[in-house]
Design a protein around this motif. Structure first.
Motif, PDB file in Angstrom:
ATOM      1  N   ALA A 280       0.894  -1.359   0.024  1.00 37.28           N
ATOM      2  CA  ALA A 280       0.095  -0.048  -0.093  1.00 37.28           C
ATOM      3  C   ALA A 280       0.738   1.381  -0.043  1.00 37.28           C
ATOM      4  CB  ALA A 280      -0.975   0.026   1.430  1.00 37.28           C
ATOM      5  N   GLU A 281       1.925   1.298   0.822  1.00 39.94           N
ATOM      6  CA  GLU A 281       2.718   2.374   0.871  1.00 39.94           C
ATOM      7  C   GLU A 281       3.542   2.672  -0.460  1.00 39.94           C
ATOM      8  OE1 GLU A 281       4.283   1.874   5.615  1.00 39.94           O
ATOM      9  OE2 GLU A 281       5.659   1.325   3.950  1.00 39.94           O
ATOM     10  N   LEU A 282       3.865   1.586  -1.241  1.00 42.09           N
ATOM     11  CA  LEU A 282       4.721   1.642  -2.452  1.00 42.09           C
ATOM     12  C   LEU A 282       3.690   2.194  -3.525  1.00 42.09           C
ATOM     13  CD1 LEU A 282       6.634  -1.472  -2.353  1.00 42.09           C
ATOM     14  CD2 LEU A 282       7.722   0.753  -2.235  1.00 42.09           C
ATOM     15  N   LEU A 283       2.362   1.808  -3.328  1.00 42.08           N
ATOM     16  CA  LEU A 283       1.470   1.966  -4.493  1.00 42.08           C
ATOM     17  C   LEU A 283       1.122   3.611  -4.262  1.00 42.08           C
ATOM     18  CD1 LEU A 283      -0.779  -0.969  -4.750  1.00 42.08           C
ATOM     19  CD2 LEU A 283       0.891  -0.378  -6.171  1.00 42.08           C
ATOM     20  N   GLU A 284       1.137   3.993  -3.026  1.00 47.38           N
ATOM     21  CA  GLU A 284       0.712   5.468  -2.757  1.00 47.38           C
ATOM     22  C   GLU A 284       1.860   6.351  -3.081  1.00 47.38           C
ATOM     23  OE1 GLU A 284      -0.726   8.482   0.957  1.00 47.38           O
ATOM     24  OE2 GLU A 284      -0.059   6.248   1.239  1.00 47.38           O
ATOM     25  N   ALA A 285       3.008   5.846  -2.732  1.00 47.76           N
ATOM     26  CA  ALA A 285       4.164   6.852  -3.510  1.00 47.76           C
ATOM     27  C   ALA A 285       4.402   6.809  -4.866  1.00 47.76           C
ATOM     28  CB  ALA A 285       5.529   5.966  -2.788  1.00 47.76           C
ATOM     29  N   ALA A 286       3.603   5.737  -5.657  1.00 47.24           N
ATOM     30  CA  ALA A 286       3.601   5.974  -7.062  1.00 47.24           C
ATOM     31  C   ALA A 286       2.645   6.676  -7.467  1.00 47.24           C
ATOM     32  CB  ALA A 286       3.669   4.516  -7.582  1.00 47.24           C
ATOM     33  N   GLY A 287       1.793   7.237  -6.522  1.00 48.74           N
ATOM     34  CA  GLY A 287       0.654   8.092  -7.090  1.00 48.74           C
ATOM     35  C   GLY A 287      -0.556   7.279  -7.648  1.00 48.74           C
ATOM     36  N   ILE A 288      -0.588   6.191  -7.051  1.00 47.34           N
ATOM     37  CA  ILE A 288      -1.826   5.254  -7.542  1.00 47.34           C
ATOM     38  C   ILE A 288      -2.748   5.346  -6.578  1.00 47.34           C
ATOM     39  CG2 ILE A 288      -2.443   3.003  -8.197  1.00 47.34           C
ATOM     40  CD1 ILE A 288       0.350   2.306  -9.003  1.00 47.34           C
ATOM     41  N   THR A 289      -4.192   5.584  -6.732  1.00 51.17           N
ATOM     42  CA  THR A 289      -5.381   5.282  -5.909  1.00 51.17           C
ATOM     43  C   THR A 289      -5.715   3.728  -5.779  1.00 51.17           C
ATOM     44  OG1 THR A 289      -5.621   7.639  -6.130  1.00 51.17           O
ATOM     45  CG2 THR A 289      -7.604   6.155  -5.250  1.00 51.17           C
ATOM     46  N   VAL A 290      -5.552   3.240  -4.631  1.00 52.38           N
ATOM     47  CA  VAL A 290      -6.025   1.864  -4.555  1.00 52.38           C
ATOM     48  C   VAL A 290      -7.448   1.807  -4.251  1.00 52.38           C
ATOM     49  CG1 VAL A 290      -5.741  -0.439  -3.089  1.00 52.38           C
ATOM     50  CG2 VAL A 290      -3.900   1.038  -3.910  1.00 52.38           C
ATOM     51  N   VAL A 291      -8.161   1.140  -4.986  1.00 49.26           N
ATOM     52  CA  VAL A 291      -9.752   0.885  -4.850  1.00 49.26           C
ATOM     53  C   VAL A 291     -10.087  -0.582  -4.384  1.00 49.26           C
ATOM     54  CG1 VAL A 291     -11.995   0.935  -6.118  1.00 49.26           C
ATOM     55  CG2 VAL A 291     -10.014   2.547  -6.817  1.00 49.26           C
ATOM     56  N   GLU A 292     -10.761  -0.630  -3.228  1.00 49.57           N
ATOM     57  CA  GLU A 292     -11.095  -1.773  -2.583  1.00 49.57           C
ATOM     58  C   GLU A 292     -10.189  -2.862  -2.699  1.00 49.57           C
ATOM     59  OE1 GLU A 292     -15.305  -2.526  -3.587  1.00 49.57           O
ATOM     60  OE2 GLU A 292     -16.112  -0.471  -2.971  1.00 49.57           O
ATOM     61  N   PRO A 293      -9.074  -3.062  -2.119  1.00 52.02           N
ATOM     62  CA  PRO A 293      -8.148  -3.978  -2.098  1.00 52.02           C
ATOM     63  C   PRO A 293      -8.599  -5.274  -1.653  1.00 52.02           C
ATOM     64  CG  PRO A 293      -7.651  -2.578  -0.402  1.00 52.02           C
ATOM     65  CD  PRO A 293      -8.710  -2.007  -1.089  1.00 52.02           C
ATOM     66  N   GLU A 294      -8.089  -6.489  -2.000  1.00 50.59           N
ATOM     67  CA  GLU A 294      -8.498  -7.772  -1.501  1.00 50.59           C
ATOM     68  C   GLU A 294      -7.137  -8.440  -1.032  1.00 50.59           C
ATOM     69  OE1 GLU A 294     -11.444  -9.098  -0.951  1.00 50.59           O
ATOM     70  OE2 GLU A 294     -12.864  -7.921  -2.365  1.00 50.59           O
ATOM     71  N   VAL A 295      -7.308  -8.900   0.264  1.00 44.98           N
ATOM     72  CA  VAL A 295      -5.887  -9.558   0.836  1.00 44.98           C
ATOM     73  C   VAL A 295      -6.523 -10.711   1.278  1.00 44.98           C
ATOM     74  CG1 VAL A 295      -4.308  -9.408   2.513  1.00 44.98           C
ATOM     75  CG2 VAL A 295      -4.810  -7.213   1.283  1.00 44.98           C
ATOM     76  N   GLY A 296      -6.040 -11.972   0.766  1.00 40.51           N
ATOM     77  CA  GLY A 296      -6.575 -13.401   1.262  1.00 40.51           C
ATOM     78  C   GLY A 296      -6.174 -14.251   0.308  1.00 40.51           C
ATOM     79  N   GLU A 297      -7.075 -15.500   0.496  1.00 39.63           N
ATOM     80  CA  GLU A 297      -6.790 -16.573  -0.321  1.00 39.63           C
ATOM     81  C   GLU A 297      -7.924 -16.678  -1.488  1.00 39.63           C
ATOM     82  OE1 GLU A 297      -6.752 -19.956   2.192  1.00 39.63           O
ATOM     83  OE2 GLU A 297      -4.629 -19.946   2.865  1.00 39.63           O
ATOM     84  N   LEU A 298      -7.774 -16.279  -2.787  1.00 45.98           N
ATOM     85  CA  LEU A 298      -8.852 -16.106  -3.663  1.00 45.98           C
ATOM     86  C   LEU A 298      -8.484 -17.266  -4.547  1.00 45.98           C
ATOM     87  CD1 LEU A 298     -10.697 -13.722  -3.423  1.00 45.98           C
ATOM     88  CD2 LEU A 298      -8.296 -13.297  -2.587  1.00 45.98           C
TER      89      LEU A 298
END
Length: 598
Positions: A280-298
């Protein structure tokens, strides 16, 4: 390792049975998989997903309102058969057409394409979108060769939400295609997975090392490194994906992306959250807005220790579909209608009636697959059908004897499912052939029914090819003519031609074809020179056995074994080896039943 199982060849069937029992609010069983319990709106496009079992919650776990309408569930790590896909699609569709979507693996492509053609021929308009999100599996410019991994979810979700919104089949296909084009994933692995009944994993990673880009069936990656810290892993995954933006994304700055951090089985949620914090920190630093992330077993792989990261680059339309509600056994988001208005307040009696309805549905589908009347046949052909039943039962016996060995050979460079798949297919074929013969079928009918049963129960590439082989031999023998050595040789030759046309393999690719081609060439030569069938078959079987052993010196050029080319040196191809075992055993049956053949 996988510890809890009964009969390994029945594992996939038993897991589906238990899954349905635990989730009858959302799904009901049909031949080949599951479909939504709740009825869909007439005219809505049905999104049918699928693949091999062993990847839960893919694929049955995401069937329900807001996501898939049905899932074809194949054998362990093997694609569903064309019959399974067809059955699920017919049960799921409601006069709005069908979208078939699945990961890009050879068996899945083959069987879903066969089902698509059949559905269209029956007037059910059907289209296909193949998921190709794994950047490690092919370079830029060859995206069509890439595997489908956890990015399956973004494509399935977008397509299903578009269908729920009332989009036409063509528009659902457009949305799914765009979602696939905007999805990129990469995975890593620390250790392999173990199939039920096996004591050794399909692949290993040296202690203290991590494979970068490894696939969910153990397909090799692009590099191997020391095991990093959680932050270092996050940096590797994010930098790899940001290095390849989809053509529609000019820059990551100010872009919006859905994110999936997926655990493959043994890496648990607490570890994933530690990794995701840095992602999340890296994506924010790259200027990306994260939309409803999923963390788990998919998308998992039994007990495989691994992680994958997926970025789904959004536009306004796709973002709406990603945010749309879904209610399935394993994936829930936002709010949607009740999974089944009839079952929400169901009593125990209601639940029992659902179970009875499911039983009757499956019984009706099974009955519908049997011919109501067998074609006319001659006495000689009916006698040959009884001998054919003996031969296919012998095939099932020899496969049972060597199933563990076939699985071990396949695991060296493939996904280890060959023994189980061949067991399921040959047993089903033996039952079908015997039933047909006892009911007065001729040779063609017995072999056709056996071929259908083999393809359906085995699934995967080998199931489709063996089904085709039996049907080709049956077509050459017919139901009313005498079974001669010449007819058998013609049928075997037709089978090999059909398999090569269907599967695209040639001699030297390290496949079953390497044993089949010399076998049929020798059989035809012996028969054409005036040899009797028994002697000619035995001579051809000796050639096939030598050719199968010779595949140990070849490098695979097709299928899942291809990326493991060097690893497979010294080990014969499992398909070629099983073919040689089969023709040797069939030769013994021919010798004992020679009177039925001219």
């Amino acid at each position: 390792m996988t510890r809890l199982f009964n009969e390994p060849s029945q594992f996939a069937d038993e897991l589906v049975k238990g899954f349905v029992a635990a989730n009858s609010q959302w799904v009901r069983p049909v031949a080949g998989g599951v479909v939504r319990r709740a009825p869909t709106v007439e005219g809505q496009t049905a999104v049918v997903v699928g693949g091999g079992s062993g990847h839960y919650p893919a694929f049955g776990g995401i069937v329900g309102p807001g996501l898939a309408h049905g899932a074809a569930m194949g054998n362990l790590f093997a694609s569903p058969s064309a019959q399974q896909v067809h059955s699920v699609a017919v049960a799921a569709e409601n006069r709005g057409g069908v979208l078939l979507t699945f990961g890009n693996y050879a068996g899945d492509v083959l069987n879903f394409a066969t089902a698509e053609a059949r559905l269209n021929s029956e007037g059910i308009v059907t289209r296909t979108v193949v998921v190709t999100d794994d950047i490690s599996s092919a370079p830029v410019g060859q995206e069509h060769k890439r595997r489908g991994i956890a990015g399956d979810l973004t494509v399935f979700k977008a397509a299903a939400a578009a269908a729920e919104a009332g989009y036409s089949l063509d528009e659902v296909v457009r949305v799914a295609t765009e979602a696939n084009d905007r999805t990129r994933s990469i995975g890593v692995a620390f250790s392999g997975c173990t199939l039920p009944g096996q004591t050794e994993p399909l692949f290993t990673v040296p202690a203290g090392r991590m494979a970068v880009g490894m696939g969910i069936h153990g397909e090799p990656g692009i590099a191997e490194t020391d095991v990093p810290t959680a932050n270092e892993l996050a940096e590797l995954l994010v930098s790899s994906l940001l290095a390849e933006l989809p053509p529609s994304i000019a820059t990551a700055q100010d872009a919006r992306a859905a994110v999936i951090l997926n655990g493959l089985g043994s890496v648990k949620y607490e570890e994933l959250f530690v990794v995701y914090g840095r992602v999340a920190e890296l994506l924010e630093a790259a200027g990306i807005t994260v939309v409803e992330p999923e963390v788990g077993e998919l998308v998992t792989s039994f007990d495989m220790a691994g992680v994958s990261l997926t970025l789904f680059w959004l536009n306004d339309e796709l973002e709406g579909f990603w945010r749309a509600g879904a209610d399935t056994p394993a994936y829930k988001k936002g709010r949607v209608g009740s999974p089944s208005s009839a079952s929400t307040a169901a009593s125990t009696a209601d639940t029992q009636s659902f179970a009875e309805a499911d039983r009757l549905t499956l019984a009706a589908e099974t009955a519908a697959s049997l011919p109501t009347e067998l074609p006319d046949s001659s006495d000689a052909s009916r006698d040959a059908a009884l001998a054919i039943a003996d031969a296919i039962e012998a095939i099932a016996e020899v496969i049972d004897e060597h199933a563990d060995e076939l699985g071990r050979i396949d695991a060296v460079a493939g996904d280890g499912d060959h023994g189980i798949g061949m067991q399921r297919g040959s047993r089903a074929a033996a039952t079908a052939a015997r039933s047909a013969a006892l009911n007065g079928a001729g040779a063609l009918s017995a072999l056709s029914l056996a071929g259908d049963a083999w393809a359906d129960r085995a699934g995967g590439t080998s199931g489709a090819l063996w089904g085709l082989a039996l049907q080709s031999v049956g077509a050459a023998l017919g139901n009313t003519t005498e079974v001669t050595g010449s007819a058998v040789a013609t049928g075997v030759s037709d089978a090999v031609s059909g398999i090569q046309s269907f599967g695209k393999a040639v001699v030297g690719d390290k496949t079953m074809v390497d044993a089949m081609v010399p076998f049929t060439e020798r059989l035809s030569r012996e028969v054409n020179a005036g040899g009797d069938l028994v002697t000619s078959w035995r001579a051809a079987a000796e050639v096939a056995t030598a050719a199968a052993a010779g595949t140990a010196d070849l490098l695979p050029r097709m299928g899942r074994a291809r990326p493991h080319a060097e690893k497979s040196l010294g080990t014969p191809d499992a398909g070629a080896h099983s073919f040689a075992l089969i023709v040797v055993r069939v030769g013994e049956v021919l010798a004992s039943r020679h009177s039925e053949f001219a």
